[in-house]
Design an enzyme around this catalytic site. Structure first.
Site, PDB file in Angstrom:
ATOM      1  CE1 TYR A   1      -3.625   2.644   0.739  1.00  0.00           C
ATOM      2  CE2 TYR A   1      -1.811   3.659   1.936  1.00  0.00           C
ATOM      3  CZ  TYR A   1      -3.056   3.745   1.338  1.00  0.00           C
ATOM      4  OH  TYR A   1      -3.721   4.942   1.339  1.00  0.00           O
TER       5      TYR A   1
ATOM      6  CD  GLU B   1      -5.677   4.709  -1.548  1.00  0.00           C
ATOM      7  OE1 GLU B   1      -6.594   4.498  -2.368  1.00  0.00           O
ATOM      8  OE2 GLU B   1      -5.837   4.694  -0.317  1.00  0.00           O
TER       9      GLU B   1
END
Ligand code: GDP
Ligand code: MN
Length: 398
Positions: free
Chosen positions: A109, A197
């Site tokens: 992530y 992101e």
């Protein structure tokens, strides 16, 4: 403003982030054709909507033949994809992105956000990619690595290397990870992003680092200096009420309640919504009409608030500092004469020229409910809405 995954990938790729090869399609036929053009024998078909959580909601499909690509698309196009981020109404699928599938070794992530308390760009990374960051912080908080960037010098190499080490990456990949981190940071700064992101950022079977997903959001107030970003806006992904407001230069956020708010100043608009709730009602919107509200602007605001069919009462709350209450009052009177407003309207004016403003409202002969304090205004709006309900609400033509 949000953009689509394929657009974010293109931007990030220009800064040096590696992404899988892919192509955009507007129909199942085009998607199948794109798969053939891309080559290979496995493709990922991804619904392009402004929301995450597509994988779990059926918006990401692995396909082994062109026929499967076509089929996956037939189930997507024109449908509304409902994910945990879209709300129950979902977001329409009008574009799909077809990508060559990638064999995944590890999922990471990676996020870049504005950290308001340190007033800096913060990098958030975790070795537990694939899951949403909310899940990661609930289940594996110890896996999260955070690092803030000093704006005077930008993201430093040692800082990027440290992130790579903490994620436990193969040392052979450190340099690639550093390049990826620096590219994201530069893209973030260059375009006044508020969020970048990549989830998941993957390590592939052949030891490369690829962004499999990408999301970017931008600061609306900085869009004027990035026309190439501004033109990526996709109204099909926005709340239609908010699109209309943005087109008219009004700052509007749609909510679920039924008391429409017309207020000048963002802080006062927030306080007005709080007071409506305190009085037992639910606000239908946030609306800041700005400092110098002309009668035309007030009329625009009325039209916008009334275009929400849930609105059953309107509360106008103006504190005139730069503005003048008599101008606002004229705007309210003009709007009520021009538009067919058949929900109760409560007006609270305070500040410059308040007496003249009150006189204009009183003399208009219109059924305007007046209030002096904000609490009184909120109570009257809630009261008027309740009374209207018990009398049975009529149809409204705007
Ligand atoms: P999101 O659910 O909206 O965040 O969409 P993602 O783009 O993150 O896709 C969801 C999941 O699909 C990812 O977490 C991956 O596990 C999987 N996925 C996406 N692309 C590929 C690919 O090329 N190969 C494989 N094996 N899985 C993929
Ligand atoms: Mn994702």
């Amino acid at each position: 403003m949000d953009i689509h995954e394929y657009q974010a990938k293109e931007i990030l790729a220009n800064f040096g982030v590696d992404v899988p090869s892919g192509a955009l399609a507007y129909s199942p036929e085009q998607a199948a054709y794109r798969a053939r053009e891309l080559g290979g024998d496995k493709w990922i078909v991804k619904a392009q909507v402004h929301a995450g959580g597509r994988g779990k909601a059926g918006g990401v499909k692995l396909c082994g033949t062109e026929h499967e690509v076509h089929e996956a698309c037939e189930n997507m196009f024109g449908r509304k994809l409902v994910t945990h981020q879209t709300g129950p109404e979902g977001k329409g699928i009008y574009r799909v992105y077809v990508e060559a599938a990638v064999p995944i070794d590890r999922e990471i992530y990676l996020g870049f956000v504005l950290d308001r308390s340190s007033q800096r760009v913060m990098i958030v990374a975790s070795s537990e990619g694939g899951m949403e960051i909310e899940e990661i912080s609930a289940q594996r908080p110890d896996s999260i690595v955070r690092s803030t960037v000093e704006p005077a010098v930008g993201l430093q190499e040692f800082q990027a290397r440290e992130i790579a080490f903490k994620l436990g990456l193969d040392p052979a990949l450190t340099q690639h990870m550093v390049r990826t981190l620096k590219a994201c940071y530069r893209a973030f700064r260059e375009f006044d992003a508020t969020m970048v992101e990549i989830n998941p950022l993957v390590v592939t079977g052949d030891n490369r680092i690829l962004a499999l997903d990408a999301k970017m959001s931008f600061d609306d107030n900085a869009l004027f200096r990035h026309p190439q970003i501004a033109e990526l806006r996709d109204k099909s992904q926005e709340d239609p009420r908010e699109s209309r407001a943005a087109d008219r230069g009004l700052s509007y956020v749609g909510l679920d309640g039924n008391i429409g708010c017309i207020v000048n100043g963002a802080g006062l608009a927030m306080a007005t919504m709080d007071t409506i709730k305190l009085a037992g009602g639910e606000p239908a919107n946030f609306l800041d009409i700005g400092g110098g509200a002309s009668p035309e602007r007030v009329a625009k605001a009325f039209r916008l608030v009334l275009s929400d069919s849930n609105v059953q009462a309107i509360l106008v709350n103006i504190f005139a500092g730069i503005n003048r209450c008599d101008w606002v009052a004229e705007g309210v009177v003009q709007a009520l004469r021009e538009l067919q407003v058949d929900v109760p309207v409560v007006v609270r004016l305070a500040g410059t020229n308040v007496e003249e403003g009150q006189k204009i409202l009183a003399k208009s002969g219109l059924p305007i409910i007046r209030a002096t304090t904000l609490m009184e205004a909120a109570e009257r709006a809630v009261g008027a809405w309740r009374q209207d309900l018990t009398q049975g609400t009529k149809m409204r033509a705007v």
